[in-house]
Design an enzyme around this catalytic site. Structure first.
Site, mmCIF file in Angstrom:
data_model
loop_
_atom_site.group_PDB
_atom_site.id
_atom_site.type_symbol
_atom_site.label_atom_id
_atom_site.label_comp_id
_atom_site.label_asym_id
_atom_site.label_seq_id
_atom_site.Cartn_x
_atom_site.Cartn_y
_atom_site.Cartn_z
ATOM 1 N N GLU A 33 0.822 -1.116 -0.178
ATOM 2 C CA GLU A 33 0.041 0.018 0.249
ATOM 3 C C GLU A 33 0.879 1.388 0.036
ATOM 4 O OE1 GLU A 33 -3.170 0.389 -0.481
ATOM 5 O OE2 GLU A 33 -3.714 -1.825 -0.386
ATOM 6 N N TYR A 116 -6.814 6.281 4.042
ATOM 7 C CA TYR A 116 -7.134 5.288 2.958
ATOM 8 C C TYR A 116 -6.254 4.056 3.378
ATOM 9 C CZ TYR A 116 -6.085 2.397 -1.076
ATOM 10 O OH TYR A 116 -5.930 1.303 -1.880
ATOM 11 N N ASP A 134 -9.877 6.020 -1.789
ATOM 12 C CA ASP A 134 -8.681 6.758 -2.730
ATOM 13 C C ASP A 134 -9.306 7.239 -4.176
ATOM 14 O OD1 ASP A 134 -9.051 4.473 -4.225
ATOM 15 O OD2 ASP A 134 -7.008 3.959 -4.207
#
Length: 345
Positions: A33, A116, A134
């Site tokens: 991520e 997020y 996002d």
């Protein structure tokens, strides 16, 4: 069958076989991520592989020297992500004994983990019911539900977060968030979306009303700062050394190394204290960042290292050409040096 079941069925059948999806280990999901922020999967995948090959867990990453972390990150951009990645690894390793927080609110407190990323980790790894919002999610949800909320507004995230929280499932929340991400990345594209391949097109307000181009609504434009960098390559052929400096200020490429540089208001060479007859221009490029456009020009200094340091009244660092591949440089500098010394890269 609700759009959620259709979406999940499509995701389970068509999802890309990305390595961090195999076991859903927190370290791997977190690493992916952070790398994929502002980065496409095709590019980020190579960096993910580099990091997991170097660091098998958060403890190894925490013990690493920052220069190694930045070197592995070289070329990916947005280097604050790498520095925060390293900071968080140290916190998890030293303060939390290697265990990541298992909830959205505590994850948000860690460096580099925003709403997020915290939501993605919390839902994927711990099945917490929390929406991961996002850019892709804004687009999918705005089109799907016909939401005309301006996504450039400061309260847009809160609006979408609360809206989605009401409709998302109570279970398989990680799959749901990933399905939305996958749909936005492969089907619900910003331009020329593949609506005929979309599993939830029948439920999509934008598709059914022929108003896809309207969503998402975004009115504010990013302000771009234009800058002019003049770099000087100062090389000693006898010792195979050249001058560099570490960028320690809070600016682009913080904690990376570049060549001696002078910033000017214009693209023209107007550096009065370095005589023009001592330099020759050897390259020029334009480097685009999200909020900055850099006009970069390269020069070779015809005098020696000592003379350059005397003229500029600065004591730069010296490194050997053999150290290039072990030193984290921003992409424009790394590319310049690769052309100069291809055998050293």
């Amino acid at each position: 069958m609700s759009f959620i079941l259709l979406l999940l069925d499509w995701y389970h059948t068509h999802k890309r076989p990305l390595p961090w999806r195999l076991e859903r280990k927190v370290f791997n999901v977190w690493l992916s991520e952070i790398i994929l922020q502002q980065t496409r999967v095709n590019q980020g995948l190579n960096y993910y592989e580099k990091f997991v090959n170097h660091f098998s867990d958060v403890h190894e990453l925490a013990k690493a020297d920052e220069q190694l972390v930045l070197n592995l990150w070289q070329g990916l951009g947005y280097y604050t992500r790498a520095r925060n990645l390293h900071k968080t690894a140290k916190i998890i390793s030293n303060e939390f004994h290697g265990e990541f927080p298992n909830n959205f609110n505590d994850l948000k407190k860690l460096p580099g983990i925003g709403p997020y990323t915290a939501a993605a980790i919390a839902s994927i790894c711990f099945d917490e019911k929390v929406p991961a919002i996002d850019g892709n999610a804004y687009r999918v949800y705005a089109r799907l539900f016909g939401l005309d909320k301006d996504i450039s507004d400061s309260n847009a995230h809160k609006f979408f977060f609360n809206y989605v929280l009401e409709i998302m499932p109570n279970e398989n929340t990680g799959d749901f968030n990933e399905a939305i991400m996958e749909l936005g990345a492969t089907i619900c594209l910003p331009q020329s979306p593949k609506c005929k391949d979309c599993p939830i097109a029948e439920s999509c307000v934008a598709y059914q009303t022929g108003s896809i181009e309207k969503y998402p609504v975004k009115t504010k434009k990013v302000k771009v700062r234009k800058r002019n960098f003049h770099y000087f390559f100062v090389f000693d052929a006898l010792t195979n050394e050249f001058l560099v400096q570490k960028r320690i200020n809070k600016d682009v490429w913080q904690n990376l190394y570049d060549l001696p540089m002078i910033e000017t208001k214009t693209k023209n060479y107007d550096v009065s204290f370095i005589p023009k007859n001592k330099v020759s221009k050897v390259g020029e490029l334009r480097h685009i960042l999200t909020h900055q456009h850099l006009n970069i020009q390269f020069y070779e200094f015809q005098g020696g290292i000592e003379e350059f340091q005397t003229i500029t009244n600065q004591d730069f660092l010296r490194i050997k050409t053999s150290e290039i591949k072990h030193t984290p440089f921003p992409k424009p500098i790394a590319s310049f040096l690769a052309e100069k010394f291809p055998e050293m890269v």
